[in-house]
Design a protein around this motif. Structure first.
Motif, PDB file in Angstrom:
ATOM      1  N   UNK A   1       1.486  -0.941  -0.273  1.00 56.28           N
ATOM      2  CA  UNK A   1      -0.003   0.171  -0.398  1.00 56.28           C
ATOM      3  C   UNK A   1       1.135   0.712   0.047  1.00 56.28           C
ATOM      4  N   UNK A   2       1.979   1.300   0.510  1.00 57.46           N
ATOM      5  CA  UNK A   2       2.992   1.934   0.516  1.00 57.46           C
ATOM      6  C   UNK A   2       3.940   1.808  -1.156  1.00 57.46           C
TER       7      UNK A   2
ATOM      8  N   UNK B   1       9.746   1.266   3.989  1.00 57.36           N
ATOM      9  CA  UNK B   1       9.188   2.120   5.042  1.00 57.36           C
ATOM     10  C   UNK B   1      10.698   1.856   6.091  1.00 57.36           C
ATOM     11  N   UNK B   2      11.594   2.426   5.829  1.00 56.04           N
ATOM     12  CA  UNK B   2      12.883   2.245   6.496  1.00 56.04           C
ATOM     13  C   UNK B   2      13.334   3.031   7.309  1.00 56.04           C
ATOM     14  N   UNK B   3      13.149   4.175   7.255  1.00 55.24           N
ATOM     15  CA  UNK B   3      13.296   4.988   8.557  1.00 55.24           C
ATOM     16  C   UNK B   3      12.757   5.114   9.393  1.00 55.24           C
ATOM     17  N   UNK B   4      13.024   5.519  10.861  1.00 48.86           N
ATOM     18  CA  UNK B   4      12.201   5.356  11.761  1.00 48.86           C
ATOM     19  C   UNK B   4      11.202   6.533  12.172  1.00 48.86           C
TER      20      UNK B   4
ATOM     21  N   UNK C   1       7.660   4.567  10.932  1.00 40.82           N
ATOM     22  CA  UNK C   1       7.455   3.620  11.482  1.00 40.82           C
ATOM     23  C   UNK C   1       5.895   3.601  11.593  1.00 40.82           C
ATOM     24  N   UNK C   2       5.045   4.867  11.966  1.00 40.49           N
ATOM     25  CA  UNK C   2       4.304   5.308  12.630  1.00 40.49           C
ATOM     26  C   UNK C   2       2.799   4.758  11.258  1.00 40.49           C
ATOM     27  N   UNK C   3       3.515   4.737  10.011  1.00 40.62           N
ATOM     28  CA  UNK C   3       2.727   4.189   9.230  1.00 40.62           C
ATOM     29  C   UNK C   3       2.503   2.191   8.691  1.00 40.62           C
ATOM     30  N   UNK C   4       3.295   2.329  10.012  1.00 40.14           N
ATOM     31  CA  UNK C   4       2.814   0.350  10.188  1.00 40.14           C
ATOM     32  C   UNK C   4       1.771   0.119  11.668  1.00 40.14           C
ATOM     33  N   UNK C   5       1.464   0.733  12.361  1.00 40.72           N
ATOM     34  CA  UNK C   5       0.673   0.687  12.447  1.00 40.72           C
ATOM     35  C   UNK C   5       0.134   1.984  13.802  1.00 40.72           C
ATOM     36  N   UNK C   6      -1.054   1.417  14.960  1.00 39.67           N
ATOM     37  CA  UNK C   6      -1.471   2.937  15.225  1.00 39.67           C
ATOM     38  C   UNK C   6      -2.516   3.556  14.313  1.00 39.67           C
ATOM     39  N   UNK C   7      -2.615   2.992  13.665  1.00 44.03           N
ATOM     40  CA  UNK C   7      -3.681   3.613  12.523  1.00 44.03           C
ATOM     41  C   UNK C   7      -5.228   3.464  12.035  1.00 44.03           C
TER      42      UNK C   7
ATOM     43  N   UNK D   1       2.834  -4.689   2.798  1.00 38.74           N
ATOM     44  CA  UNK D   1       3.447  -5.297   2.260  1.00 38.74           C
ATOM     45  C   UNK D   1       3.334  -6.160   1.862  1.00 38.74           C
ATOM     46  N   UNK D   2       2.706  -7.263   1.266  1.00 37.28           N
ATOM     47  CA  UNK D   2       2.901  -8.918   0.563  1.00 37.28           C
ATOM     48  C   UNK D   2       3.898  -8.828  -0.616  1.00 37.28           C
TER      49      UNK D   2
END
Length: 173
Positions: free
Chosen positions: A44-45, A49-52, A55-61, A144-145
């Motif tokens: 979906x990105x 996603x490599x920089x800290x 990281x908020x894009x991966x969870x707590x959405x 990400x698959x």
């Protein structure tokens, strides 16, 4: 009312053919080694996603955002079912002594899509084999698959369907 069968058993020659086409099938499923297969990510990105700071894009959405992401993948899984035969792996027997890996074919779209829905406790929650496109597709939990292929040109239809579903193709270095 009769229950619709989602998976069917393959004949021995078809199963052997798939094993010959994908000699690292079990390794890919168990995330060990994919031999000489190429690999891409469908996400979906539009970037890794490599920089800290990202990281908020991966969870707590939010729930709505997660549903939008899940719908893109579900749309892609449905499109794949509509264009080719798809197969998956199942383990049968008692682990570990009599465990056997078997290949099954999906025969019911609704049952297949039910198995494609996001299940956070299972990673990967879906694994499909597409002999026609010479590729394997493994879902993951992080939006990400992974697509493994023997011949990228043959896998192009899967990538095209991903883009139509709103997913991005990311290259591995």
């Amino acid at each position: 009312m009769r229950k619709v069968k989602t998976l069917s058993k393959l004949n021995a020659s078809k199963e052997k053919s798939i094993h010959l086409q994908f000699p690292f099938l079990q390794n890919v499923k168990e995330n060990i080694n994919h031999g000489e297969m190429g690999q891409l990510a469908l996400s979906v990105f539009d970037h890794w996603i490599t920089c800290e700071s990202e990281y908020h894009l991966l969870d707590n959405i939010g729930v709505i955002e997660q549903e939008n992401r899940n719908q893109k993948f579900l749309s892609h899984w449905a499109a794949i079912f509509d264009v080719t035969e798809i197969f998956t792996l199942r383990y049968r027997g008692r682990w570990p002594q009599k465990e056997k890996l078997v290949i099954k074919q999906y025969t019911d779209k609704a049952g297949y899509l039910a198995q494609c829905r996001l299940k956070m406790g299972n990673s990967p929650f879906q694994f499909i084999i597409m002999p026609e496109f010479d590729c394997l597709y493994m879902a993951s939990w992080d939006d990400t698959n992974h697509l493994y292929f023997n011949d990228r040109l043959k896998a192009e239809p899967v990538l095209s369907l991903a883009k139509k579903s709103g997913l991005h193709v990311l290259e591995y270095n």
